[in-house]
Design an enzyme around this catalytic site. Structure first.
Site, short mmCIF file in Angstrom:
data_model
loop_
_atom_site.label_atom_id
_atom_site.label_comp_id
_atom_site.label_asym_id
_atom_site.label_seq_id
_atom_site.Cartn_x
_atom_site.Cartn_y
_atom_site.Cartn_z
N GLY A 48 0.85 47.59 55.48
CA GLY A 48 -0.06 48.55 54.87
C GLY A 48 -0.62 48.09 53.54
CB ALA A 51 -1.82 52.78 46.36
CB THR A 55 7.65 50.02 47.50
OG1 THR A 55 7.01 48.75 47.60
CG2 THR A 55 8.92 49.86 46.67
NE ARG A 81 2.70 39.90 43.14
CZ ARG A 81 2.79 40.83 42.19
NH1 ARG A 81 2.65 40.50 40.92
NH2 ARG A 81 3.02 42.09 42.51
CG ASN A 170 1.01 57.10 46.92
OD1 ASN A 170 1.83 57.94 46.57
ND2 ASN A 170 0.74 56.87 48.19
CB VAL A 171 -3.47 54.86 42.18
CG1 VAL A 171 -4.01 54.13 40.94
CG2 VAL A 171 -4.00 54.18 43.44
NE ARG A 256 34.16 68.80 41.42
CZ ARG A 256 35.25 68.33 40.83
NH1 ARG A 256 35.15 67.28 40.01
NH2 ARG A 256 36.43 68.88 41.04
CG HIS A 257 33.84 74.63 43.02
ND1 HIS A 257 34.91 74.65 42.15
CD2 HIS A 257 34.19 73.75 44.00
CE1 HIS A 257 35.86 73.83 42.57
NE2 HIS A 257 35.44 73.26 43.70
CG ASN A 263 39.14 72.68 40.28
OD1 ASN A 263 38.23 73.50 40.45
ND2 ASN A 263 39.17 71.53 40.94
NE ARG A 310 37.17 74.94 45.86
CZ ARG A 310 37.69 74.92 47.07
NH1 ARG A 310 38.04 76.08 47.65
NH2 ARG A 310 37.87 73.78 47.71
CD GLU A 330 36.42 68.86 48.56
OE1 GLU A 330 35.63 68.14 49.19
OE2 GLU A 330 36.66 68.73 47.34
CG HIS A 396 33.77 72.17 47.69
ND1 HIS A 396 34.53 73.16 47.15
CD2 HIS A 396 32.95 72.76 48.59
CE1 HIS A 396 34.20 74.33 47.70
NE2 HIS A 396 33.25 74.11 48.58
CB VAL A 399 30.67 68.05 49.71
CG1 VAL A 399 29.25 68.37 50.17
CG2 VAL A 399 31.66 68.38 50.83
CE1 TYR A 433 7.82 49.28 42.74
CE2 TYR A 433 6.46 51.19 42.25
CZ TYR A 433 6.59 49.91 42.75
OH TYR A 433 5.50 49.27 43.28
#
Length: 484
Positions: A48, A51, A55, A81, A170-171, A256-257, A263, A310, A330, A396, A399, A433
Site C-alpha cells: 500500500g 499514509a 505500519t 532506511r 494519517n498524514v 484493578r479493583h 488483599n 470487589r 480473576e 483483577h 486479568v 508508532y
C-alpha cells in the site's frame, strides 16, 4: 476463496460456520502445495501507499499474535532506511525516476527481507511481517518467489484508502510522530510527505487475481475487506481480528479493583468485599472519571468489570451502567482459592515450586493458568478492538496484566510479571508508532477514610486529587500487592 465483506456484514460473517462448502479448490495441486509449507512459518507482506495505515496495522497484528503465543516480529523497511542512510531523506529520494535513490531503496528492501527470512528459519520466528510499500507487481513477484523458495507461506495484506479524510488524518499522525520528521516545521513536513506519496502513486499497482497469491485487502480501514485464496487456521484468525480492529483515536483505561479484604490478608482468589480503603478508591475513581469526561463535556466511557463484588463495587459511584464479564473474573486458583502463598508453600510445596518455575504455564489444580486466562480473554479483546468509544476496564491482577500486555505489545511470557499496582489507573492511547501511556495514582489517604464512604460529592475527599506519576514507555516500577 474471494469475498467482499461490508462493515455491516461483519457480525454475520464471523458467525458463519467454516465448513468445506465455503472453501473453493480448483485441483488437487492446491493440497500438494499446502503440504510443502511448514504450518508455523508465515510471512505477512504489507502492501500500500504511504499514509494508508500499513505500519499501524502491522504493529496491531504483531501485538495480537505475540499475545496469543505466536512469535511475531515486524520488519520495517523504513527503519532500515533511517538506520543505514539517514531519516531525513527528502521526497526526491522516493522519486521512481531517481535511479540512485531507487537502487538504494531496493538494496534496503532486500536486506530487510533477508533478515526476516533468517529470523523465521534460524531464530524460532513463526510469523514475520514485511512492512514496506510493495506496491508494484514486479516487487511482489520477487518477494513471493523469494519466500516460497525458503518454504515460507506468503499472505499479502494490502491497505487501500479512498477516503481523503482518513488519509489527511494519517498524514497528520505521521507528521507529528514519524521519525523522519522529528524537529521539522509541521507545514514543511506535511508538504514533503505529500510529495513522497505522489512519487509512489506514479507506479502504484493494486493486487490482482492474476498474481496467483493469497491476499487480504482492507479498504478504508476495514469498511470493506476482500479475501482471496486464504488457507490455514492462522489466516482465519487474522481475518477475525482485522474485521474488528480500527485505527481511530480513543483511550483505554485499566485499573484493578479497590483494596479488598483478601488483599490485606494476601489471599488468592475468592469473592471478598472491599475494605474501607477500597471503598474510598471507588469514590476517587468516580471523581477522576468525572474530571476526565463529564467536566470536559464528554460522554462517560463504557465500563466493563468482572462479575466479582470487589470489581463491581469499585465502579458503584460512576453514574452509568457497566457490563460485567465473566471472562474478566480473576484467575481461578482452584485448590488454592482463599489461601495465602505461604499456606500453599506449607501445604503443597510441589505446587508452590511449580508455580515459581513457570508462572505462565502453571495451572492451579482444579483452576487456571495465565495461558488459560489469555485464551478466555480473546473474545473480550476483539470486542474492545471493535469499539470506537473510550472504555474503562476494572478487573483483577492477572486479568489486567494480560490486557495491559496485549495493549502495549508484550509477548505472552511477559504478561505474568507486568507491574499493575492497586489504586492506579493506566491510561493507554494507541498511536501509529506505539501506545502512549499515563499512570494516574489515586492513593487513598488514610486520614480521609471513614466507616462507609457513600458518595463522591462529599467534601471530605476534596484533597484526593488524581496525580499523574508516569507518562511514556511502560518501563516503570510499582509495588504489587496481589500474589496472583
Amino acid at each position: 476463496m474471494k469475498r467482499a465483506v461490508s462493515y455491516n456484514d461483519v457480525a454475520a460473517f464471523v458467525s458463519m460456520p467454516l465448513s468445506s462448502s465455503h472453501i473453493e479448490s480448483n485441483s488437487s495441486d492446491d493440497d500438494e502445495e499446502s503440504k510443502s509449507f511448514p504450518m508455523k512459518k508465515l510471512a505477512i507482506v504489507m502492501v500500500g501507499l504511504p499514509a494508508r495505515g500499513k505500519t499501524h496495522i502491522a504493529r496491531y497484528i504483531a501485538r495480537y499474535l505475540n499475545w496469543l503465543g505466536r512469535t511475531t516480529r515486524v520488519f520495517n523497511v523504513g527503519n532500515y532506511r533511517r538506520e543505514l542512510v539517514g531519516a531525513s531523506q527528502p521526497a526526491q529520494f522516493f522519486d521512481p525516476n531517481n535511479q540512485e535513490g531507487r537502487q538504494a531503496r531496493w538494496e534496503l528492501a532486500i536486506k530487510c527481507l533477508d533478515d526476516m527470512i533468517a529470523w523465521l528459519k534460524h531464530q524460532h520466528g513463526q510469523v514475520g511481517i514485511y512492512d514496506a510499500t510493495n506496491n508494484t507487481k514486479e516487487r511482489r513477484k520477487y518477494v513471493k518467489e523469494r519466500l516460497e523458495a525458503e518454504c515460507i507461506r506468503v499472505l499479502f495484506l494490502e491497505s487501500i484508502c479512498e477516503d481523503k479524510s482518513i488519509i489527511e488524518h494519517n498524514v497528520m499522525e505521521t507528521k507529528l510522530r514519524m521519525p523522519d520528521y522529528q524537529n521539522m516545521d509541521p507545514e514543511t513536513a506535511v508538504e514533503d510527505f505529500q510529495r513522497r506519496i505522489a512519487n509512489y502513486e506514479v507506479a502504484n499497482e493494486t493486487i490482482e487475481d492474476d498474481e496467483m497469491v493469497s491476499y487480504i485487502k482492507i479498504i478504508n480501514l476495514g469498511r470493506t475487506i476482500v479475501l482471496h485464496q486464504l488457507t490455514g487456521y492462522l489466516q482465519g484468525k487474522l481475518v477475525s481480528y482485522l474485521m474488528n480492529m480500527h485505527t481511530l483515536p480513543r483511550s483505554i483505561y485499566l485499573t484493578r479493583h479497590g483494596e479488598s479484604e483478601y488483599n490485606v490478608e494476601e489471599r488468592l482468589g475468592g469473592d471478598p468485599e472491599l475494605t474501607p480503603k477500597g471503598q474510598l478508591y471507588a469514590v476517587q475513581l468516580a471523581q477522576y472519571i468525572h474530571k476526565e469526561f463529564t467536566a470536559q463535556g464528554k460522554e462517560l466511557p463504557l465500563i466493563w468489570t468482572s462479575q466479582l463484588r470487589r470489581s463491581r463495587h469499585t465502579v458503584q459511584f460512576i453514574p452509568t451502567h457497566n457490563i460485567c464479564w465473566r471472562a474478566l473474573n480473576e484467575i481461578n486458583a482452584g485448590l488454592c482459592e482463599g489461601k495465602t502463598l505461604n499456606d500453599v508453600k506449607q501445604l503443597y510445596p510441589k505446587i508452590y515450586e511449580d508455580r515459581m518455575k513457570d508462572k505462565l504455564h502453571f495451572r492451579y489444580p482444579g483452576g487456571e493458568s495465565y495461558v488459560d486466562v489469555i485464551q478466555r480473554l480473546e473474545p473480550v479483546m476483539l470486542e474492545m478492538e471493535r469499539l470506537r468509544e473510550s472504555i474503562l476496564i476494572v478487573s483483577h491482577n492477572a486479568v489486567i496484566r494480560a490486557i495491559y500486555g496485549f495493549l502495549i505489545g508484550k509477548r505472552q511470557e511477559e504478561c505474568p510479571n507486568l507491574e499493575v499496582p492497586l489504586h492506579v489507573v493506566i491510561k493507554l492511547t494507541p498511536r501509529a508508532y506505539g501506545c502512549e501511556e499515563a499512570r494516574i495514582e489515586l492513593n487513598p489517604h488514610e486520614e480521609l477514610l471513614s466507616d462507609s464512604p457513600s458518595a463522591p460529592s462529599s467534601n471530605v475527599y476534596s484533597d484526593a486529587i488524581p496525580k499523574q506519576v508516569y507518562f511514556g514507555s511502560s518501563e516503570n516500577s510499582f509495588s504489587d500487592g496481589n500474589k496472583n
